[in-house]
Design a protein around this motif. Structure first.
Motif, PDB file in Angstrom:
ATOM      1  N   LEU A  86      55.373 -70.448  22.069  1.00 13.38           N
ATOM      2  CA  LEU A  86      54.460 -70.195  20.970  1.00 13.38           C
ATOM      3  C   LEU A  86      53.737 -68.874  21.202  1.00 13.38           C
ATOM      4  N   VAL A  87      53.954 -67.926  20.317  1.00 12.50           N
ATOM      5  CA  VAL A  87      53.273 -66.639  20.384  1.00 12.50           C
ATOM      6  C   VAL A  87      51.984 -66.786  19.587  1.00 12.50           C
ATOM      7  N   PRO A  88      50.840 -66.419  20.179  1.00  4.05           N
ATOM      8  CA  PRO A  88      49.588 -66.557  19.431  1.00  4.05           C
ATOM      9  C   PRO A  88      49.633 -65.786  18.114  1.00  4.05           C
ATOM     10  N   LEU A  89      49.137 -66.418  17.061  1.00  2.00           N
ATOM     11  CA  LEU A  89      49.054 -65.772  15.759  1.00  2.00           C
ATOM     12  C   LEU A  89      47.706 -65.060  15.701  1.00  2.00           C
ATOM     13  N   GLU A  90      47.739 -63.764  15.432  1.00  4.31           N
ATOM     14  CA  GLU A  90      46.503 -62.987  15.407  1.00  4.31           C
ATOM     15  C   GLU A  90      46.370 -62.233  14.103  1.00  4.31           C
ATOM     16  N   LEU A  91      45.196 -62.342  13.515  1.00  7.91           N
ATOM     17  CA  LEU A  91      44.863 -61.633  12.290  1.00  7.91           C
ATOM     18  C   LEU A  91      44.712 -60.149  12.587  1.00  7.91           C
ATOM     19  N   ASN A  92      45.202 -59.315  11.703  1.00  6.53           N
ATOM     20  CA  ASN A  92      45.149 -57.869  11.856  1.00  6.53           C
ATOM     21  C   ASN A  92      43.705 -57.379  11.715  1.00  6.53           C
ATOM     22  N   PRO A  93      43.100 -56.852  12.783  1.00  2.99           N
ATOM     23  CA  PRO A  93      41.707 -56.397  12.706  1.00  2.99           C
ATOM     24  C   PRO A  93      41.543 -55.086  11.935  1.00  2.99           C
ATOM     25  N   GLU A  94      42.641 -54.420  11.598  1.00  4.58           N
ATOM     26  CA  GLU A  94      42.569 -53.132  10.913  1.00  4.58           C
ATOM     27  C   GLU A  94      42.676 -53.249   9.394  1.00  4.58           C
ATOM     28  N   LEU A  95      42.651 -54.461   8.861  1.00  6.27           N
ATOM     29  CA  LEU A  95      42.710 -54.629   7.415  1.00  6.27           C
ATOM     30  C   LEU A  95      41.473 -54.018   6.771  1.00  6.27           C
ATOM     31  N   ASP A  96      41.665 -53.374   5.623  1.00  4.42           N
ATOM     32  CA  ASP A  96      40.554 -52.771   4.886  1.00  4.42           C
ATOM     33  C   ASP A  96      39.956 -53.847   3.976  1.00  4.42           C
ATOM     34  N   LEU A  97      38.981 -54.577   4.512  1.00  3.28           N
ATOM     35  CA  LEU A  97      38.416 -55.716   3.792  1.00  3.28           C
ATOM     36  C   LEU A  97      37.740 -55.306   2.494  1.00  3.28           C
ATOM     37  N   ALA A  98      37.070 -54.171   2.496  1.00  2.20           N
ATOM     38  CA  ALA A  98      36.387 -53.715   1.277  1.00  2.20           C
ATOM     39  C   ALA A  98      37.403 -53.451   0.168  1.00  2.20           C
ATOM     40  N   ASP A  99      38.529 -52.828   0.509  1.00  2.00           N
ATOM     41  CA  ASP A  99      39.557 -52.550  -0.496  1.00  2.00           C
ATOM     42  C   ASP A  99      40.208 -53.840  -0.988  1.00  2.00           C
ATOM     43  N   ILE A 100      40.477 -54.761  -0.078  1.00  2.00           N
ATOM     44  CA  ILE A 100      41.077 -56.046  -0.460  1.00  2.00           C
ATOM     45  C   ILE A 100      40.131 -56.793  -1.394  1.00  2.00           C
ATOM     46  N   ALA A 101      38.839 -56.836  -1.054  1.00  2.00           N
ATOM     47  CA  ALA A 101      37.840 -57.522  -1.891  1.00  2.00           C
ATOM     48  C   ALA A 101      37.740 -56.861  -3.263  1.00  2.00           C
ATOM     49  N   ARG A 132      40.079 -55.157  -4.886  1.00  2.00           N
ATOM     50  CA  ARG A 132      41.276 -55.477  -5.664  1.00  2.00           C
ATOM     51  C   ARG A 132      41.258 -56.919  -6.150  1.00  2.00           C
ATOM     52  N   LEU A 133      40.743 -57.839  -5.321  1.00  2.00           N
ATOM     53  CA  LEU A 133      40.637 -59.234  -5.725  1.00  2.00           C
ATOM     54  C   LEU A 133      39.686 -59.375  -6.913  1.00  2.00           C
ATOM     55  N   ARG A 134      38.532 -58.731  -6.841  1.00  3.39           N
ATOM     56  CA  ARG A 134      37.562 -58.806  -7.942  1.00  3.39           C
ATOM     57  C   ARG A 134      38.128 -58.165  -9.211  1.00  3.39           C
ATOM     58  N   HIS A 135      38.823 -57.061  -9.063  1.00  2.00           N
ATOM     59  CA  HIS A 135      39.346 -56.333 -10.225  1.00  2.00           C
ATOM     60  C   HIS A 135      40.497 -57.081 -10.901  1.00  2.00           C
ATOM     61  N   ASP A 136      41.452 -57.583 -10.104  1.00  2.00           N
ATOM     62  CA  ASP A 136      42.674 -58.165 -10.651  1.00  2.00           C
ATOM     63  C   ASP A 136      42.690 -59.688 -10.689  1.00  2.00           C
ATOM     64  N   GLY A 137      41.775 -60.311  -9.961  1.00  4.61           N
ATOM     65  CA  GLY A 137      41.785 -61.770  -9.887  1.00  4.61           C
ATOM     66  C   GLY A 137      42.768 -62.300  -8.859  1.00  4.61           C
ATOM     67  N   HIS A 138      43.518 -61.411  -8.241  1.00  4.74           N
ATOM     68  CA  HIS A 138      44.449 -61.755  -7.172  1.00  4.74           C
ATOM     69  C   HIS A 138      44.690 -60.492  -6.353  1.00  4.74           C
ATOM     70  N   VAL A 139      45.183 -60.665  -5.140  1.00  6.67           N
ATOM     71  CA  VAL A 139      45.470 -59.520  -4.286  1.00  6.67           C
ATOM     72  C   VAL A 139      46.575 -59.899  -3.309  1.00  6.67           C
ATOM     73  N   ARG A 140      47.424 -58.946  -3.018  1.00  5.03           N
ATOM     74  CA  ARG A 140      48.460 -59.142  -2.004  1.00  5.03           C
ATOM     75  C   ARG A 140      48.032 -58.394  -0.758  1.00  5.03           C
ATOM     76  N   VAL A 141      47.997 -59.093   0.372  1.00  8.64           N
ATOM     77  CA  VAL A 141      47.578 -58.510   1.641  1.00  8.64           C
ATOM     78  C   VAL A 141      48.804 -58.377   2.534  1.00  8.64           C
ATOM     79  N   GLY A 142      49.212 -57.153   2.784  1.00  9.92           N
ATOM     80  CA  GLY A 142      50.334 -56.906   3.686  1.00  9.92           C
ATOM     81  C   GLY A 142      49.873 -56.844   5.127  1.00  9.92           C
ATOM     82  N   ARG A 143      50.765 -57.139   6.030  1.00  7.70           N
ATOM     83  CA  ARG A 143      50.499 -57.061   7.472  1.00  7.70           C
ATOM     84  C   ARG A 143      49.258 -57.848   7.875  1.00  7.70           C
ATOM     85  N   LEU A 144      49.178 -59.066   7.396  1.00  7.89           N
ATOM     86  CA  LEU A 144      48.043 -59.925   7.699  1.00  7.89           C
ATOM     87  C   LEU A 144      47.972 -60.243   9.193  1.00  7.89           C
TER      88      LEU A 144
END
Length: 171
Positions: free
Chosen positions: A4-19, A21-33
């Motif tokens: 089992l390889v530990p699953l780790e969330l990408n700390p370099e995600l641009d949370l402000a941009d993701i948020a 896009r979510l507010r603007h479109d009602g959905h968002v696709r997050v690559g390299r999670l």
């Protein structure tokens, strides 16, 4: 997955941009999670034999072992498919393969699905969800890994389940 390889969330995600896009479109696709474990997780899921076919039916949800659903000329499929496609024309309907991720308080025999549940409950994912959705202290309630093969589908819906307390859904 042999180890089992530990699953780790990408700390370099641009949370402000993701948020945004979510507010603007009602959905968002997050690559390299994930930064670790994604290739091993994918391979494990490809090789897993415990999938079930989930089907919405007028009598309720059906969970059918995948080997039974995929059996050539299987009686179960012949009985359910015609009505399933009829209902899909006019309402909410689904048919797809799934593996259940254990919910709060549930134990998983499968260490990989348990690791997915653990990832969803750990602080990095909770902080990610809080920052992106604006919800304070979001909690993971339930989940599944899904796979769509030939003939599988999910019609449009809003995930607003009565008494679920669900505020947001993600795939």
């Amino acid at each position: 997955m042999t180890a089992l390889v530990p699953l780790e969330l990408n700390p370099e995600l641009d949370l402000a941009d993701i948020a945004r896009r979510l507010r603007h479109d009602g959905h968002v696709r997050v690559g390299r999670l994930l930064t670790r474990g994604a290739p091993e997780l994918f391979q494990y899921l490809q090789d897993n034999d415990d999938w079930i076919q989930l089907i919405n039916h007028e009598t309720g949800a059906h969970e059918i072992p995948w080997d039974e659903w995929r059996a050539p000329g299987g009686q179960c499929r012949e009985e359910l498919e015609p009505g399933m496609f009829d209902r899909a024309r006019d309402g909410f309907q689904y048919s797809y393969a799934a593996l259940r991720i254990p919910g709060s308080g549930e134990q998983a025999e499968d260490p990989v699905l348990a690791a997915l549940a653990d990832l969803m409950r750990r602080q990095p994912m909770q902080a990610f969800l809080e920052n992106v959705t604006g919800l304070v202290a979001p909690t993971f309630t339930d989940g599944q890994v899904t796979a769509y093969g030939h003939g599988d589908f999910l019609t449009g819906h809003d995930d607003d389940l009565l008494d679920s307390g669900r505020k947001v859904a993600f795939v």
